[in-house]
Design a protein around this motif. Structure first.
Motif, PDB file in Angstrom:
ATOM      1  N   ILE A  80       0.842  -1.201   0.000  1.00 13.62           N
ATOM      2  CA  ILE A  80       0.000   0.000   0.000  1.00 13.62           C
ATOM      3  C   ILE A  80       0.877   1.252   0.000  1.00 13.62           C
ATOM      4  O   ILE A  80       1.776   1.401   0.820  1.00 13.62           O
ATOM      5  N   GLY A  81       0.590   2.165  -0.924  1.00  9.23           N
ATOM      6  CA  GLY A  81       1.328   3.414  -1.018  1.00  9.23           C
ATOM      7  C   GLY A  81       2.430   3.423  -2.055  1.00  9.23           C
ATOM      8  O   GLY A  81       2.931   4.491  -2.416  1.00  9.23           O
ATOM      9  N   ARG A  82       2.825   2.251  -2.563  1.00 17.29           N
ATOM     10  CA  ARG A  82       3.910   2.209  -3.545  1.00 17.29           C
ATOM     11  C   ARG A  82       3.478   2.768  -4.896  1.00 17.29           C
ATOM     12  O   ARG A  82       4.257   3.427  -5.592  1.00 17.29           O
ATOM     13  N   PHE A  83       2.242   2.496  -5.273  1.00 20.26           N
ATOM     14  CA  PHE A  83       1.717   2.932  -6.566  1.00 20.26           C
ATOM     15  C   PHE A  83       0.358   3.592  -6.323  1.00 20.26           C
ATOM     16  O   PHE A  83      -0.688   2.987  -6.544  1.00 20.26           O
ATOM     17  N   PRO A  84       0.357   4.830  -5.847  1.00 19.60           N
ATOM     18  CA  PRO A  84      -0.880   5.455  -5.368  1.00 19.60           C
ATOM     19  C   PRO A  84      -1.876   5.722  -6.488  1.00 19.60           C
ATOM     20  O   PRO A  84      -1.519   5.910  -7.657  1.00 19.60           O
ATOM     21  N   VAL A  85      -3.153   5.764  -6.102  1.00 16.99           N
ATOM     22  CA  VAL A  85      -4.249   5.961  -7.037  1.00 16.99           C
ATOM     23  C   VAL A  85      -5.325   6.810  -6.370  1.00 16.99           C
ATOM     24  O   VAL A  85      -5.522   6.734  -5.152  1.00 16.99           O
ATOM     25  N   VAL A  86      -6.008   7.628  -7.165  1.00 20.31           N
ATOM     26  CA  VAL A  86      -7.147   8.413  -6.690  1.00 20.31           C
ATOM     27  C   VAL A  86      -8.302   8.162  -7.649  1.00 20.31           C
ATOM     28  O   VAL A  86      -8.148   8.317  -8.871  1.00 20.31           O
ATOM     29  N   LEU A  87      -9.453   7.769  -7.114  1.00 22.77           N
ATOM     30  CA  LEU A  87     -10.651   7.491  -7.906  1.00 22.77           C
ATOM     31  C   LEU A  87     -11.719   8.543  -7.628  1.00 22.77           C
ATOM     32  O   LEU A  87     -12.058   8.795  -6.476  1.00 22.77           O
ATOM     33  N   ILE A  88     -12.250   9.155  -8.688  1.00 22.25           N
ATOM     34  CA  ILE A  88     -13.407  10.038  -8.591  1.00 22.25           C
ATOM     35  C   ILE A  88     -14.553   9.344  -9.301  1.00 22.25           C
ATOM     36  O   ILE A  88     -14.456   9.032 -10.497  1.00 22.25           O
ATOM     37  N   SER A  89     -15.624   9.042  -8.558  1.00 23.63           N
ATOM     38  CA  SER A  89     -16.714   8.244  -9.117  1.00 23.63           C
ATOM     39  C   SER A  89     -18.063   8.812  -8.711  1.00 23.63           C
ATOM     40  O   SER A  89     -18.158   9.638  -7.790  1.00 23.63           O
ATOM     41  N   PRO A  90     -19.152   8.364  -9.368  1.00 16.95           N
ATOM     42  CA  PRO A  90     -20.497   8.830  -9.003  1.00 16.95           C
ATOM     43  C   PRO A  90     -20.887   8.482  -7.575  1.00 16.95           C
ATOM     44  O   PRO A  90     -21.815   9.075  -7.026  1.00 16.95           O
ATOM     45  N   TYR A  91     -20.196   7.514  -6.968  1.00 17.05           N
ATOM     46  CA  TYR A  91     -20.547   7.067  -5.621  1.00 17.05           C
ATOM     47  C   TYR A  91     -19.874   7.906  -4.532  1.00 17.05           C
ATOM     48  O   TYR A  91     -20.083   7.661  -3.350  1.00 17.05           O
ATOM     49  N   ASP A  92     -19.068   8.902  -4.937  1.00 18.58           N
ATOM     50  CA  ASP A  92     -18.322   9.663  -3.943  1.00 18.58           C
ATOM     51  C   ASP A  92     -19.226  10.423  -2.976  1.00 18.58           C
ATOM     52  O   ASP A  92     -18.845  10.647  -1.822  1.00 18.58           O
ATOM     53  N   THR A  93     -20.411  10.831  -3.439  1.00 18.90           N
ATOM     54  CA  THR A  93     -21.300  11.550  -2.521  1.00 18.90           C
ATOM     55  C   THR A  93     -21.803  10.655  -1.392  1.00 18.90           C
ATOM     56  O   THR A  93     -22.366  11.156  -0.413  1.00 18.90           O
ATOM     57  N   ASP A  94     -21.573   9.340  -1.493  1.00 20.52           N
ATOM     58  CA  ASP A  94     -21.874   8.465  -0.358  1.00 20.52           C
ATOM     59  C   ASP A  94     -21.060   8.861   0.863  1.00 20.52           C
ATOM     60  O   ASP A  94     -21.477   8.607   1.999  1.00 20.52           O
ATOM     61  N   LEU A  95     -19.898   9.477   0.653  1.00 20.43           N
ATOM     62  CA  LEU A  95     -19.091   9.952   1.776  1.00 20.43           C
ATOM     63  C   LEU A  95     -19.882  10.952   2.619  1.00 20.43           C
ATOM     64  O   LEU A  95     -19.702  11.036   3.835  1.00 20.43           O
ATOM     65  N   ASP A 135      -8.880   6.576   6.408  1.00 15.04           N
ATOM     66  CA  ASP A 135      -7.897   5.562   6.789  1.00 15.04           C
ATOM     67  C   ASP A 135      -7.123   5.072   5.569  1.00 15.04           C
ATOM     68  O   ASP A 135      -5.904   4.867   5.628  1.00 15.04           O
ATOM     69  N   SER A 136      -7.831   4.886   4.456  1.00 10.78           N
ATOM     70  CA  SER A 136      -7.176   4.458   3.222  1.00 10.78           C
ATOM     71  C   SER A 136      -6.213   5.525   2.722  1.00 10.78           C
ATOM     72  O   SER A 136      -5.081   5.217   2.307  1.00 10.78           O
ATOM     73  N   LEU A 137      -6.636   6.779   2.757  1.00 13.72           N
ATOM     74  CA  LEU A 137      -5.793   7.879   2.308  1.00 13.72           C
ATOM     75  C   LEU A 137      -4.539   8.002   3.173  1.00 13.72           C
ATOM     76  O   LEU A 137      -3.405   8.066   2.653  1.00 13.72           O
ATOM     77  N   ILE A 138      -4.706   8.028   4.487  1.00 16.61           N
ATOM     78  CA  ILE A 138      -3.553   8.172   5.383  1.00 16.61           C
ATOM     79  C   ILE A 138      -2.621   6.962   5.252  1.00 16.61           C
ATOM     80  O   ILE A 138      -1.394   7.097   5.304  1.00 16.61           O
ATOM     81  N   SER A 139      -3.196   5.783   5.028  1.00 18.72           N
ATOM     82  CA  SER A 139      -2.384   4.567   4.892  1.00 18.72           C
ATOM     83  C   SER A 139      -1.500   4.605   3.660  1.00 18.72           C
ATOM     84  O   SER A 139      -0.408   4.026   3.648  1.00 18.72           O
ATOM     85  N   GLN A 140      -1.960   5.272   2.583  1.00 18.45           N
ATOM     86  CA  GLN A 140      -1.122   5.405   1.393  1.00 18.45           C
ATOM     87  C   GLN A 140       0.101   6.278   1.663  1.00 18.45           C
ATOM     88  O   GLN A 140       1.123   6.154   0.988  1.00 18.45           O
ATOM     89  N   LEU A 141      -0.014   7.150   2.663  1.00 25.76           N
ATOM     90  CA  LEU A 141       1.046   8.106   2.957  1.00 25.76           C
ATOM     91  C   LEU A 141       1.931   7.688   4.126  1.00 25.76           C
ATOM     92  O   LEU A 141       3.071   8.126   4.228  1.00 25.76           O
ATOM     93  N   ASN A 142       1.395   6.863   5.007  1.00 31.76           N
ATOM     94  CA  ASN A 142       2.067   6.572   6.275  1.00 31.76           C
ATOM     95  C   ASN A 142       1.945   5.081   6.574  1.00 31.76           C
ATOM     96  O   ASN A 142       0.910   4.628   7.057  1.00 31.76           O
ATOM     97  N   HIS A 143       3.017   4.349   6.297  1.00 35.01           N
ATOM     98  CA  HIS A 143       2.962   2.895   6.487  1.00 35.01           C
ATOM     99  C   HIS A 143       2.812   2.537   7.959  1.00 35.01           C
ATOM    100  O   HIS A 143       2.150   1.552   8.296  1.00 35.01           O
ATOM    101  N   ALA A 144       3.409   3.330   8.843  1.00 34.44           N
ATOM    102  CA  ALA A 144       3.287   3.056  10.280  1.00 34.44           C
ATOM    103  C   ALA A 144       1.826   3.152  10.716  1.00 34.44           C
ATOM    104  O   ALA A 144       1.362   2.352  11.536  1.00 34.44           O
ATOM    105  N   TYR A 145       1.094   4.115  10.158  1.00 39.71           N
ATOM    106  CA  TYR A 145      -0.327   4.248  10.476  1.00 39.71           C
ATOM    107  C   TYR A 145      -1.085   3.004  10.032  1.00 39.71           C
ATOM    108  O   TYR A 145      -1.934   2.492  10.764  1.00 39.71           O
ATOM    109  N   LEU A 146      -0.790   2.520   8.842  1.00 45.35           N
ATOM    110  CA  LEU A 146      -1.469   1.325   8.340  1.00 45.35           C
ATOM    111  C   LEU A 146      -1.207   0.131   9.247  1.00 45.35           C
ATOM    112  O   LEU A 146      -2.137  -0.626   9.573  1.00 45.35           O
ATOM    113  N   GLU A 147       0.032  -0.037   9.687  1.00 45.62           N
ATOM    114  CA  GLU A 147       0.354  -1.158  10.575  1.00 45.62           C
ATOM    115  C   GLU A 147      -0.374  -1.019  11.909  1.00 45.62           C
ATOM    116  O   GLU A 147      -0.875  -2.010  12.465  1.00 45.62           O
TER     117      GLU A 147
END
Length: 369
Positions: A109-124, A137-149
């Motif tokens: 996680i985080g080695r090859f980052p991706v951002v998805l914009i989709s019609p379902y985003d308003t579910d947030l 959590d997914s966003l922070i985990s892409q940036l901070n491996h210690a957080y993911l662990e």
């Protein structure tokens, strides 16, 4: 960072597919239900080792088959990386990097980052706190491996604690000492997660606000706050106070797994006070801030996946996004649409490197470069 190619075998509605990509814009054109979004999801799998959409892993296997495989080759600063994700029914999913199997998929996680914009985003905005926690959590985990662990460890101990609470009810006994051992393991992890989420927002909010005003052109003030149960009292005290309730409900009712990210507009909840257009601008700004933060931290641009945005967004918001594309704000882009003529019109003059694919009922082919 570039994704040079993608190979699929028995993935969702694809029996087999092999694609090579443009270094800038790649368009998947086809009717609804043809498999366009599945191609974006396959790319998401290569980055995040899981689907971008709700459902079980088994649902990613083509009907009538017993496994799937997704494989792609990335280029990062002149270095080539091959990633393969495989799942066989009834077995554990595997992820390989340059033909070497990860012992822990979290290492990827985080080695090859991706951002998805989709019609379902308003579910947030519309859905409950779990959806927002999962996103951040997914966003922070892409940036901070210690957080993911820490997150993985926290969820593991939380699962043990909940299982113990159920055993107490089922077997009519209570082992306070064992419960305390789990509490002592859970507390430092939970406090670290809550603090890291709060720290992350300090960096994220100004970038998010900048993108909201650019996308919307509006004057309303937007923000977001992290609403944590641990703000007033420590986690250990919260667990003690909630013990009787936890025993009665047979689950852990306090902790960062119950916290929320509150979306605000002029100090009011966006869910209740934001118009449909404002809500769309809000979530697009979230995703653009997501992109920028990852770009700043990783020093290479994430892949940007745009799913059916031309159908769901108004002309003003599409224009703002395309201006960013023209300015080369983004790196490699993958988008889906139902109408080739519309796509060509919107993308006209934006790039000399555009590859268009025709998607029909689980088949895909290049129609024009």
């Amino acid at each position: 960072m570039l994704l040079e190619n993608l190979s699929l075998l028995f993935f969702k509605n694809y029996e087999e597919a092999s694609l090579s990509f443009s270094e800038h814009i790649n368009c998947f054109i086809g009717d609804n239900g043809s498999g366009k979004t599945n191609l974006l999801d396959a790319i998401y799998y290569l980055s995040m080792t899981r689907s971008a959409f709700p459902g079980t892993e088994a649902q990613s296997v083509k009907q009538g088959e017993d496994f799937f495989m997704v494989k792609g080759r990335f280029e990062v600063e002149g270095s080539k990386h091959t990633v393969q994700v495989s799942l066989k029914q009834g077995q554990k999913k595997t992820v390989m990097h340059n033909k070497v199997l990860y012992e822990k998929m979290s290492e990827h996680i985080g080695r090859f980052p991706v951002v998805l914009i989709s019609p379902y985003d308003t579910d947030l905005i519309r859905e409950g706190s779990e959806e927002r926690r999962r996103y951040f959590d997914s966003l922070i985990s892409q940036l901070n491996h210690a957080y993911l662990e820490q997150l993985i460890q926290y969820n593991h101990i939380l699962k043990q604690r909940n299982s113990l609470l159920k055993q107490f009810a089922e077997r009519h006994y209570y082992d306070q000492e064992y419960l305390q051992v789990l509490n002592e393991q859970l507390v430092p992890l939970g406090e670290q997660l809550a603090q890291e989420r709060q720290n992350f927002l300090q960096e994220f909010i100004p970038i998010f606000q900048k993108h909201y005003h650019h996308i919307s052109g509006s004057s309303e003030e937007v923000s977001l706050t992290y609403k944590s149960q641990l703000e007033e009292d420590g986690f250990a005290q919260k667990l003690r106070q909630a013990e009787r309730k936890d025993l009665a409900l047979q689950r852990t009712t306090v902790g960062p797994h119950k916290d929320d990210f509150v979306f605000l507009m002029d100090g009011n909840p966006v869910k209740s006070f934001g118009s449909q257009g404002q809500q769309k601008s809000y979530v697009i700004a979230l995703k653009l801030a997501h992109f920028e933060v990852v770009d700043q931290r990783q020093h290479h641009k994430p892949l940007l996946l745009l799913d059916d945005i031309f159908d769901r967004l108004d002309e003003k918001r599409i224009t703002q996004l395309m201006q960013m594309v023209a300015a080369h704000t983004f790196g490699q882009i993958f988008l889906t649409d139902t109408h080739l003529e519309r796509t060509d019109k919107i993308l006209e003059g934006l790039s000399e490197s555009i590859r268009r694919f025709e998607v029909k009922e689980g088949t895909v082919k290049v129609i024009r470069d």
